[in-house]
Design a protein around this motif. Structure first.
Motif, PDB file in Angstrom:
ATOM      1  N   LYS A 173      46.251  37.747  38.270  1.00  0.00           N
ATOM      2  CA  LYS A 173      45.063  38.602  38.216  1.00  0.00           C
ATOM      3  C   LYS A 173      45.230  39.780  39.158  1.00  0.00           C
ATOM      4  O   LYS A 173      45.758  39.637  40.270  1.00  0.00           O
ATOM      5  N   ARG A 194      38.863  44.683  37.066  1.00  0.00           N
ATOM      6  CA  ARG A 194      39.978  43.774  36.858  1.00  0.00           C
ATOM      7  C   ARG A 194      40.858  44.337  35.732  1.00  0.00           C
ATOM      8  O   ARG A 194      40.340  44.746  34.688  1.00  0.00           O
ATOM      9  N   SER A 204      48.507  39.182  32.842  1.00  0.00           N
ATOM     10  CA  SER A 204      48.613  37.801  33.337  1.00  0.00           C
ATOM     11  C   SER A 204      50.039  37.274  33.197  1.00  0.00           C
ATOM     12  O   SER A 204      50.414  36.301  33.844  1.00  0.00           O
ATOM     13  N   GLU A 232      34.019  39.509  33.790  1.00  0.00           N
ATOM     14  CA  GLU A 232      35.205  38.667  33.638  1.00  0.00           C
ATOM     15  C   GLU A 232      34.833  37.195  33.813  1.00  0.00           C
ATOM     16  O   GLU A 232      35.353  36.321  33.110  1.00  0.00           O
TER      17      GLU A 232
END
Length: 512
Positions: A173, A194, A204, A232
């Motif tokens: 992340k 993010r 990822s 998220e």
């Protein structure tokens, strides 16, 4: 022994309890009406479908007579849909977080889809109680939810204007921060976002150093999928992937445009050509747009690619097939177009450009506006079918062989009986007799061929020598007739006056 004792104590407590009417609803053993309603409140279910190359999703999406909503039917045993948790009779509320229950014609596709569904009983309960289905779907996402954003960043003199850092203690992340007034901020990146996806790659699966190299090596632009941290958490709670297809994509370049044209006395006023790009790819190009024509009024641009005709992809169609589809549209047609550069752009990202269509209103060009496609997923179909009464288009077509044949091609589904008209030559005997592309061939010269292979059907055609009689019906009509066990005959289904029986003359199209 301890477990038995605990169970026994629980039973003793239950048996000894005596209802005290003075305590009323405050009695801890009572269940109030409000609690019962909360328990029985219909709740939608999330199903995530992911198919590999060569797989199908393994279900059909139907609209059935007397039933509301888009209904999941005919699930393949242990197929992608069944493994995701879909069940026969489920009603589809959302596709990739787009509400679709009120959409008349629903088309869905892609290799990775997220369906929000009600089972049959829950859907009927919600409708009977007058609940707002859109609000029920939205409530499943929780408070404070916002969709992800696709941000296309164009490098300026200082650079991309962003900083990417790993989230401490959370492998795979990353957070992204934008410099004030920089290129990233102008593209929609916000401090603390993010990072989910970058130039077609899921972050990822990348290391921080790999992401840094991608940023350094990018040319003049970069596309990122980002989301705020609270939203998220909503996806994580629902165990739902965050996909580009769900994103707000207002600043994406080369967005395809869906144009609506009305036929004029001299046609639509543009030329269609099949051309090859620099990479050798064959595409359909719009050329020579006439001034003042329906094409110009509909905002057709010279040099754009034609992606769809009436919502159907042209990618695998020949030039003649595309022209035929436009002609078959009658007095109006809907074209989806995009600059050629857009195809290269979306191919590199691994995305379908049709995800980002905008609809162009008709009328005066000065008053026309681009309307985001928020009411219908701009995606290819997954076996959509309406289970309603229809009028099959049954025809007996009589063809006279021309110098180059009968002017049509036959097709079939591999390793299955059944033959259909795969192509009709413009101006040939087939077209003049009334044959249409995708017609199912029922009889050849009076002999039923529904269960014969395409090779056998071709032999029947050749035995007819210079005259050919074909009994055909449109594909949707054929499916409906078979489902209802009705015979496919001209005399029993409609008077002769209602069924075209055309005779064509010789021409010079491709042979069968």
């Amino acid at each position: 022994i301890t477990l038995v004792a605990v169970l026994w104590d629980a039973m003793e407590l239950t048996e000894r309890f005596t209802f005290n009417p003075k305590e009323g609803i405050d009695n801890p053993a009572m269940v109030t009406a409000d609690d019962t309603e909360a328990v029985s409140k219909p709740s939608p279910c999330l199903c995530v479908l992911k198919k590999e190359e060569g797989e199908t999703f393994g279900f059909r999406l139907l609209v059935e007579r007397g039933q509301q909503g888009h209904i999941i039917r005919q699930l393949d045993s242990l197929g992608v849909a069944e493994r995701s948790g879909l069940k026969d009779g489920d009603r589809l509320l959302e596709v990739n977080e787009m509400f679709v229950d009120n959409v008349e014609h629903m088309e869905v596709s892609g290799s990775h889809l997220c369906f929000l569904v009600f089972d049959e009983m829950a859907y009927e309960q919600a409708v009977s109680e007058g609940r707002d289905l859109r609000e029920l779907a939205k409530a499943s996402r929780g408070e404070g939810w916002r969709p992800p954003r696709l941000c296309h960043i164009t490098r300026d003199a200082p650079g991309l204007g962003l900083n990417i850092q790993p989230v401490e203690g959370e492998k795979g992340k990353f957070t992204v921060s934008s410099m004030k007034g920089g290129a990233a901020e102008r593209a929609g990146v916000k401090k603390g976002d993010r990072l989910i996806w970058i130039d077609g790659a899921m972050v990822s699966e990348l290391t921080h150093s790999a992401i840094s190299r991608m940023v350094k090596k990018c040319n003049n632009h970069m596309t990122m999928l980002v989301i705020d941290s609270d939203s998220e958490k909503s996806y994580a709670r629902r165990k739902m992937p965050i996909l580009p297809a769900m994103a707000d994509a207002e600043n994406m370049p080369y967005r395809p445009r869906r144009l609506h044209l009305v036929l004029g006395p001299e046609g639509y006023g543009f030329l269609l050509r099949q051309e090859k790009t620099g990479t050798g790819r064959s595409v359909h190009m719009l050329r020579e747009v006439d001034k003042g024509s329906p094409a110009e009024l509909g905002r057709v641009k010279e040099g754009e690619m034609l992606l769809e005709v009436n919502g159907e992809s042209t990618e695998s169609l020949s030039h003649n097939q595309v022209v035929s589809k436009i002609r078959q549209s009658g007095q109006q047609v809907t074209l989806t177009t995009m600059p050629p550069q857009g195809q290269d752009f979306y191919t590199k990202l691994g995305l379908s450009p049709l995800l980002f269509c905008v609809d162009i209103t008709s009328g005066n060009p000065e008053e026309q506006k681009e309307i985001p496609m928020t009411t219908k997923p701009a995606l290819p179909p997954v076996e959509p079918q309406e289970d309603v009464k229809i009028n099959p288009n049954i025809r007996r077509c009589i063809l006279e062989r021309g110098s180059a044949g009968f002017g049509f091609h036959l097709g079939c589904v591999q390793q299955k009986p059944g033959t259909f008209i795969s192509q009709v030559a413009a101006g040939g005997p087939g077209e003049m007799s009334g044959l249409l592309q995708c017609d199912v061939v029922v009889e050849v010269n009076g002999q039923n061929v529904e269960k014969e292979t395409v090779e056998d059907v071709i032999l029947h055609v050749k035995r007819g020598r210079d005259t050919l009689s074909l009994l055909v019906v449109d594909q949707k009509g054929y499916d409906w007739l078979k489902k209802n066990g009705m015979p496919i005959t001209v005399n029993k289904l409609a008077p002769i006056s209602e069924v075209e029986e055309n005779v064509s003359s010789a021409a010079e199209p491709p042979s069968t």
